[in-house]
Design a protein around this motif. Structure first.
Motif, PDB file in Angstrom:
ATOM      1  N   ASP A   4     -18.205  31.361 -29.723  1.00 24.08           N
ATOM      2  CA  ASP A   4     -17.268  32.062 -30.615  1.00 24.08           C
ATOM      3  C   ASP A   4     -17.572  31.776 -32.078  1.00 24.08           C
ATOM      4  O   ASP A   4     -17.579  32.678 -32.918  1.00 24.08           O
ATOM      5  CB  ASP A   4     -15.838  31.578 -30.326  1.00 24.08           C
ATOM      6  N   ASN A   7     -20.857  33.574 -32.998  1.00 15.99           N
ATOM      7  CA  ASN A   7     -20.704  35.033 -33.049  1.00 15.99           C
ATOM      8  C   ASN A   7     -19.845  35.479 -34.215  1.00 15.99           C
ATOM      9  O   ASN A   7     -20.211  36.373 -34.969  1.00 15.99           O
ATOM     10  CB  ASN A   7     -20.069  35.544 -31.753  1.00 15.99           C
ATOM     11  N   ARG A   8     -18.703  34.837 -34.367  1.00 13.61           N
ATOM     12  CA  ARG A   8     -17.719  35.362 -35.319  1.00 13.61           C
ATOM     13  C   ARG A   8     -17.921  34.889 -36.746  1.00 13.61           C
ATOM     14  O   ARG A   8     -17.443  35.520 -37.689  1.00 13.61           O
ATOM     15  CB  ARG A   8     -16.322  35.055 -34.804  1.00 13.61           C
ATOM     16  N   GLU A  12     -21.909  38.076 -36.161  1.00  9.89           N
ATOM     17  CA  GLU A  12     -21.177  39.339 -36.272  1.00  9.89           C
ATOM     18  C   GLU A  12     -19.917  39.135 -37.105  1.00  9.89           C
ATOM     19  O   GLU A  12     -18.800  39.295 -36.610  1.00  9.89           O
ATOM     20  CB  GLU A  12     -20.809  39.840 -34.862  1.00  9.89           C
ATOM     21  N   PRO A  13     -20.095  38.733 -38.384  1.00  8.63           N
ATOM     22  CA  PRO A  13     -18.916  38.446 -39.207  1.00  8.63           C
ATOM     23  C   PRO A  13     -18.084  39.715 -39.415  1.00  8.63           C
ATOM     24  O   PRO A  13     -18.638  40.802 -39.561  1.00  8.63           O
ATOM     25  CB  PRO A  13     -19.506  37.938 -40.521  1.00  8.63           C
ATOM     26  N   SER A  14     -16.767  39.566 -39.383  1.00  7.75           N
ATOM     27  CA  SER A  14     -15.881  40.730 -39.426  1.00  7.75           C
ATOM     28  C   SER A  14     -15.393  41.029 -40.835  1.00  7.75           C
ATOM     29  O   SER A  14     -14.769  42.052 -41.077  1.00  7.75           O
ATOM     30  CB  SER A  14     -14.665  40.457 -38.538  1.00  7.75           C
ATOM     31  N   GLY A  15     -15.674  40.136 -41.791  1.00 11.52           N
ATOM     32  CA  GLY A  15     -15.138  40.333 -43.129  1.00 11.52           C
ATOM     33  C   GLY A  15     -13.764  39.708 -43.292  1.00 11.52           C
ATOM     34  O   GLY A  15     -13.235  39.615 -44.393  1.00 11.52           O
ATOM     35  N   THR A  16     -13.171  39.265 -42.160  1.00 13.55           N
ATOM     36  CA  THR A  16     -11.886  38.565 -42.205  1.00 13.55           C
ATOM     37  C   THR A  16     -12.126  37.182 -42.816  1.00 13.55           C
ATOM     38  O   THR A  16     -13.167  36.577 -42.563  1.00 13.55           O
ATOM     39  CB  THR A  16     -11.341  38.388 -40.763  1.00 13.55           C
ATOM     40  N   THR A  18     -12.575  33.375 -43.442  1.00 15.11           N
ATOM     41  CA  THR A  18     -13.003  32.372 -42.470  1.00 15.11           C
ATOM     42  C   THR A  18     -11.824  31.596 -41.874  1.00 15.11           C
ATOM     43  O   THR A  18     -11.787  31.341 -40.669  1.00 15.11           O
ATOM     44  CB  THR A  18     -13.976  31.385 -43.144  1.00 15.11           C
ATOM     45  N   VAL A  21     -10.226  33.594 -39.151  1.00 15.07           N
ATOM     46  CA  VAL A  21     -11.082  33.658 -37.962  1.00 15.07           C
ATOM     47  C   VAL A  21     -11.008  32.331 -37.209  1.00 15.07           C
ATOM     48  O   VAL A  21     -10.881  32.296 -35.982  1.00 15.07           O
ATOM     49  CB  VAL A  21     -12.557  33.967 -38.353  1.00 15.07           C
ATOM     50  N   ARG A 135     -25.393  38.731 -30.289  1.00 20.04           N
ATOM     51  CA  ARG A 135     -24.297  37.829 -29.901  1.00 20.04           C
ATOM     52  C   ARG A 135     -24.760  36.844 -28.825  1.00 20.04           C
ATOM     53  O   ARG A 135     -25.619  37.160 -28.012  1.00 20.04           O
ATOM     54  CB  ARG A 135     -23.093  38.643 -29.424  1.00 20.04           C
TER      55      ARG A 135
END
Ligand SMILES: [Zn+2]
Length: 169
Positions: A4, A7-8, A12-16, A18, A21, A135
């Protein structure tokens, strides 16, 4: 947890932010979320980068490099096995309840990956075989046959293979 983080935070960063997340990833252990501080974020990102190199070494088949990196993480973040009384029963924990959250998770993630390698199960530390997908995952299947991070990637690869078979005629 290790997959996790990689990946996160990296692959595959979501822009949320840190911290958000991290709170989501650590939700598997509510006391960790409660202890999480904004100042922990850079440390978790650094941990994610080091775990990322472990997954990457294994993808390249470099077991020695993966083991060396994990040994370095384990040496700097030792485990603190601890008995805690819960509902009148003594239970074994990886760390005391007041342990700082970053060193604790560094130790847990590294130890779990190291245990897989030590058990000859490094094939269970995988990177998705889907085209364009980077991933990572930990394969918990019975026969260690997992190749994709998700059913989405699995189905995509399957329909691509189907199309290849049918356009070749
Ligand atoms: Zn995938």
């Amino acid at each position: 947890m290790a997959a996790d983080l990689v990946n996160r935070l990296i692959r595959e960063p979501s822009g949320t932010p840190t911290a958000a997340v991290l709170a989501d990833i650590l939700a598997i252990d509510p006391p960790s979320v409660a202890k999480l501080d904004v100042d922990d974020a850079p440390g978790f990102v650094a941990l994610a980068h080091r775990l990322d190199t472990v997954f990457d070494s294994l993808r390249r088949g470099d077991l020695d490099a993966a083991a060396t990196e994990l040994n370095a993480l384990l040496a700097s973040h030792s485990a603190h096995p601890h008995l805690a009384k819960e509902n009148g029963e003594w239970r074994m924990h990886h760390h005391p309840a007041d342990a700082a959250v970053l060193p604790m998770w560094t130790s847990i993630c590294s130890e779990n990956l190291a245990r897989l390698i030590g058990a000859g199960e490094s094939a269970r530390i995988g990177t998705c075989a889907g085209s364009g997908c980077e991933r990572v995952f930990l394969d918990e299947s019975k026969n260690a046959s997992r190749r994709f991070c998700s059913t989405t990637c699995n189905n995509r690869a399957r329909s691509a293979a189907y199309r290849r078979r049918h356009t070749r005629r």
